[in-house]
Design a protein around this motif. Structure first.
Motif, PDB file in Angstrom:
ATOM      1  N   PHE A   8       1.191  74.355  25.560  1.00 38.93           N
ATOM      2  CA  PHE A   8       2.163  73.302  25.273  1.00 38.93           C
ATOM      3  C   PHE A   8       1.720  72.441  24.094  1.00 38.93           C
ATOM      4  O   PHE A   8       0.554  72.155  23.935  1.00 38.93           O
ATOM      5  CB  PHE A   8       2.446  72.438  26.509  1.00 38.93           C
ATOM      6  N   THR A   9       2.693  72.099  23.259  1.00 31.94           N
ATOM      7  CA  THR A   9       2.398  71.254  22.106  1.00 31.94           C
ATOM      8  C   THR A   9       3.220  69.974  22.109  1.00 31.94           C
ATOM      9  O   THR A   9       3.002  69.119  21.281  1.00 31.94           O
ATOM     10  CB  THR A   9       2.654  71.996  20.777  1.00 31.94           C
ATOM     11  N   LEU A  10       4.192  69.871  23.032  1.00 30.96           N
ATOM     12  CA  LEU A  10       4.854  68.583  23.186  1.00 30.96           C
ATOM     13  C   LEU A  10       3.787  67.569  23.568  1.00 30.96           C
ATOM     14  O   LEU A  10       2.909  67.866  24.368  1.00 30.96           O
ATOM     15  CB  LEU A  10       5.877  68.635  24.322  1.00 30.96           C
ATOM     16  N   GLN A  11       3.853  66.411  23.005  1.00 30.44           N
ATOM     17  CA  GLN A  11       2.894  65.366  23.338  1.00 30.44           C
ATOM     18  C   GLN A  11       3.534  64.380  24.309  1.00 30.44           C
ATOM     19  O   GLN A  11       4.745  64.181  24.288  1.00 30.44           O
ATOM     20  CB  GLN A  11       2.439  64.637  22.070  1.00 30.44           C
ATOM     21  N   ALA A  12       2.711  63.776  25.146  1.00 30.20           N
ATOM     22  CA  ALA A  12       3.205  62.777  26.091  1.00 30.20           C
ATOM     23  C   ALA A  12       4.012  61.729  25.319  1.00 30.20           C
ATOM     24  O   ALA A  12       3.574  61.231  24.290  1.00 30.20           O
ATOM     25  CB  ALA A  12       2.052  62.141  26.838  1.00 30.20           C
ATOM     26  N   GLY A  13       5.198  61.441  25.828  1.00 30.40           N
ATOM     27  CA  GLY A  13       6.081  60.469  25.194  1.00 30.40           C
ATOM     28  C   GLY A  13       7.105  61.085  24.255  1.00 30.40           C
ATOM     29  O   GLY A  13       8.096  60.442  23.906  1.00 30.40           O
ATOM     30  N   ASP A  14       6.910  62.370  23.851  1.00 22.65           N
ATOM     31  CA  ASP A  14       7.879  63.045  22.990  1.00 22.65           C
ATOM     32  C   ASP A  14       9.163  63.311  23.761  1.00 22.65           C
ATOM     33  O   ASP A  14       9.131  63.642  24.949  1.00 22.65           O
ATOM     34  CB  ASP A  14       7.344  64.404  22.503  1.00 22.65           C
ATOM     35  N   LYS A  15      10.291  63.218  23.078  1.00 27.83           N
ATOM     36  CA  LYS A  15      11.580  63.577  23.673  1.00 27.83           C
ATOM     37  C   LYS A  15      11.594  65.095  23.889  1.00 27.83           C
ATOM     38  O   LYS A  15      11.302  65.862  22.985  1.00 27.83           O
ATOM     39  CB  LYS A  15      12.706  63.152  22.739  1.00 27.83           C
ATOM     40  N   ALA A  16      11.903  65.502  25.105  1.00 31.89           N
ATOM     41  CA  ALA A  16      11.950  66.930  25.417  1.00 31.89           C
ATOM     42  C   ALA A  16      13.180  67.553  24.768  1.00 31.89           C
ATOM     43  O   ALA A  16      14.224  66.903  24.659  1.00 31.89           O
ATOM     44  CB  ALA A  16      11.991  67.139  26.925  1.00 31.89           C
ATOM     45  N   PRO A  17      13.080  68.811  24.346  1.00 31.62           N
ATOM     46  CA  PRO A  17      14.239  69.465  23.735  1.00 31.62           C
ATOM     47  C   PRO A  17      15.419  69.565  24.704  1.00 31.62           C
ATOM     48  O   PRO A  17      15.248  69.902  25.872  1.00 31.62           O
ATOM     49  CB  PRO A  17      13.714  70.860  23.384  1.00 31.62           C
ATOM     50  N   GLU A  18      16.598  69.254  24.196  1.00 30.40           N
ATOM     51  CA  GLU A  18      17.838  69.373  24.976  1.00 30.40           C
ATOM     52  C   GLU A  18      18.162  70.851  25.123  1.00 30.40           C
ATOM     53  O   GLU A  18      17.750  71.679  24.312  1.00 30.40           O
ATOM     54  CB  GLU A  18      18.961  68.631  24.243  1.00 30.40           C
ATOM     55  N   PHE A  19      18.879  71.211  26.173  1.00 30.89           N
ATOM     56  CA  PHE A  19      19.332  72.587  26.354  1.00 30.89           C
ATOM     57  C   PHE A  19      20.595  72.598  27.195  1.00 30.89           C
ATOM     58  O   PHE A  19      20.899  71.641  27.907  1.00 30.89           O
ATOM     59  CB  PHE A  19      18.255  73.455  27.014  1.00 30.89           C
ATOM     60  N   THR A  20      21.326  73.687  27.088  1.00 35.60           N
ATOM     61  CA  THR A  20      22.436  73.990  27.985  1.00 35.60           C
ATOM     62  C   THR A  20      22.293  75.462  28.346  1.00 35.60           C
ATOM     63  O   THR A  20      22.264  76.324  27.460  1.00 35.60           O
ATOM     64  CB  THR A  20      23.803  73.737  27.320  1.00 35.60           C
ATOM     65  N   LEU A  21      22.143  75.731  29.636  1.00 35.59           N
ATOM     66  CA  LEU A  21      21.903  77.097  30.120  1.00 35.59           C
ATOM     67  C   LEU A  21      22.750  77.370  31.350  1.00 35.59           C
ATOM     68  O   LEU A  21      23.061  76.458  32.116  1.00 35.59           O
ATOM     69  CB  LEU A  21      20.424  77.277  30.489  1.00 35.59           C
ATOM     70  N   PRO A  22      23.075  78.648  31.586  1.00 41.36           N
ATOM     71  CA  PRO A  22      23.839  78.999  32.779  1.00 41.36           C
ATOM     72  C   PRO A  22      22.946  79.315  33.973  1.00 41.36           C
ATOM     73  O   PRO A  22      21.801  79.770  33.815  1.00 41.36           O
ATOM     74  CB  PRO A  22      24.579  80.266  32.343  1.00 41.36           C
ATOM     75  N   ASN A  23      23.504  79.112  35.163  1.00 39.10           N
ATOM     76  CA  ASN A  23      22.867  79.658  36.358  1.00 39.10           C
ATOM     77  C   ASN A  23      23.404  81.085  36.530  1.00 39.10           C
ATOM     78  O   ASN A  23      24.247  81.528  35.735  1.00 39.10           O
ATOM     79  CB  ASN A  23      23.125  78.767  37.579  1.00 39.10           C
ATOM     80  N   PRO A  24      22.945  81.849  37.519  1.00 38.79           N
ATOM     81  CA  PRO A  24      23.423  83.227  37.661  1.00 38.79           C
ATOM     82  C   PRO A  24      24.927  83.351  37.865  1.00 38.79           C
ATOM     83  O   PRO A  24      25.509  84.396  37.560  1.00 38.79           O
ATOM     84  CB  PRO A  24      22.648  83.741  38.867  1.00 38.79           C
ATOM     85  N   ALA A  25      25.595  82.310  38.343  1.00 33.69           N
ATOM     86  CA  ALA A  25      27.051  82.350  38.533  1.00 33.69           C
ATOM     87  C   ALA A  25      27.807  82.021  37.248  1.00 33.69           C
ATOM     88  O   ALA A  25      29.031  82.039  37.220  1.00 33.69           O
ATOM     89  CB  ALA A  25      27.463  81.381  39.636  1.00 33.69           C
ATOM     90  N   GLY A  26      27.071  81.678  36.176  1.00 28.71           N
ATOM     91  CA  GLY A  26      27.702  81.357  34.904  1.00 28.71           C
ATOM     92  C   GLY A  26      28.029  79.888  34.711  1.00 28.71           C
ATOM     93  O   GLY A  26      28.567  79.501  33.674  1.00 28.71           O
ATOM     94  N   GLU A  27      27.707  79.035  35.696  1.00 24.15           N
ATOM     95  CA  GLU A  27      27.925  77.589  35.565  1.00 24.15           C
ATOM     96  C   GLU A  27      26.848  77.024  34.642  1.00 24.15           C
ATOM     97  O   GLU A  27      25.664  77.317  34.826  1.00 24.15           O
ATOM     98  CB  GLU A  27      27.839  76.917  36.934  1.00 24.15           C
ATOM     99  N   GLU A  28      27.270  76.235  33.664  1.00 25.91           N
ATOM    100  CA  GLU A  28      26.321  75.721  32.681  1.00 25.91           C
ATOM    101  C   GLU A  28      25.818  74.330  33.050  1.00 25.91           C
ATOM    102  O   GLU A  28      26.570  73.498  33.559  1.00 25.91           O
ATOM    103  CB  GLU A  28      26.951  75.709  31.291  1.00 25.91           C
ATOM    104  N   TYR A  29      24.539  74.109  32.770  1.00 24.99           N
ATOM    105  CA  TYR A  29      23.886  72.825  33.006  1.00 24.99           C
ATOM    106  C   TYR A  29      23.163  72.420  31.730  1.00 24.99           C
ATOM    107  O   TYR A  29      22.509  73.244  31.093  1.00 24.99           O
ATOM    108  CB  TYR A  29      22.824  72.935  34.112  1.00 24.99           C
ATOM    109  N   SER A  30      23.257  71.149  31.379  1.00 23.01           N
ATOM    110  CA  SER A  30      22.472  70.636  30.253  1.00 23.01           C
ATOM    111  C   SER A  30      21.340  69.790  30.809  1.00 23.01           C
ATOM    112  O   SER A  30      21.403  69.311  31.951  1.00 23.01           O
ATOM    113  CB  SER A  30      23.344  69.787  29.332  1.00 23.01           C
TER     114      SER A  30
END
Length: 193
Positions: A8-30
């Motif tokens: 890992f290279t994220l440092q404590a306090g860094d904003k984590a990268p945003e994402f949007t991904l599906p679950n196996p049913a195809g419902e997306e979560y950000s």
């Protein structure tokens, strides 16, 4: 089963990268949808890794505890399912049910989310604060599939306690250890290898 430490290279306090991904049913979560009132645990896992299987039941139990404290959990599988069909989304559903995972288990088909977090192994743990900034990246505890240490989640529990009590991000950690993420041919990140 070679042990691979997280890089890992994220440092404590860094904003984590945003994402949007599906679950196996195809419902997306950000990530924004998943942020807990106090924080969020983002884990990179898969179904077949002995290191994940070793901790899976306790991870489910801890996630239920954490939810009561205002800390949400999300699991992400980024493995190449052509070479590792046991990690397919269909099998993710069964795995989550078997181990009592009552939190989103998402599929990172492009592997770009794993790359953005610099995830290297399964499991790889990233604890975020309520604003989505990195608070802790490291191991669950010292137990491994081939040692006799109890699975107690000690390292992660210390981090969660410090998070919910308003402490400072944890800078010195033991990296997570597990099997390497199974990258698609030609998709290996620069930090892998």
């Amino acid at each position: 089963m070679a042990e691979v430490p997280s890089t890992f290279t994220l440092q404590a306090g860094d904003k984590a990268p945003e994402f949007t991904l599906p679950n196996p049913a195809g419902e997306e979560y950000s990530l924004g949808d998943l942020l807990g009132k106090k924080g969020t645990m983002v884990m990179f896992v898969c179904n077949h890794c002995p290191f994940v299987v070793h901790l899976a039941k306790q991870v489910g139990e801890m996630a239920a505890e954490m939810e009561a404290w205002g800390v949400n959990t999300v699991a992400i599988s980024s493995n190449d399912i052509e070479k590792y069909p046991q990690d397919s989304p269909e099998k993710m559903v069964k795995f989550a049910q078997e181990y009592g995972w009552n939190f989103p288990y998402l599929y990172d088909e492009s592997q770009e989310v794993a790359k953005s977090y610099h995830a290297a192994c399964t499991p790889d743990f990233f604890l975020l604060d309520k604003d989505g900034c990195l608070f802790y990246a490291g191991q669950f505890d010292d137990s491994r599939p081939k040692n006799d240490l109890a699975i107690d989640g000690r390292d992660l529990k210390i981090a969660i306690r410090q998070l919910i009590e308003g402490g400072s991000p944890i800078l010195e950690t033991k990296p997570a250890t597990g099997c390497n993420i199974k990258w698609k041919p030609g998709n290996e990140p620069a930090y892998f290898g």
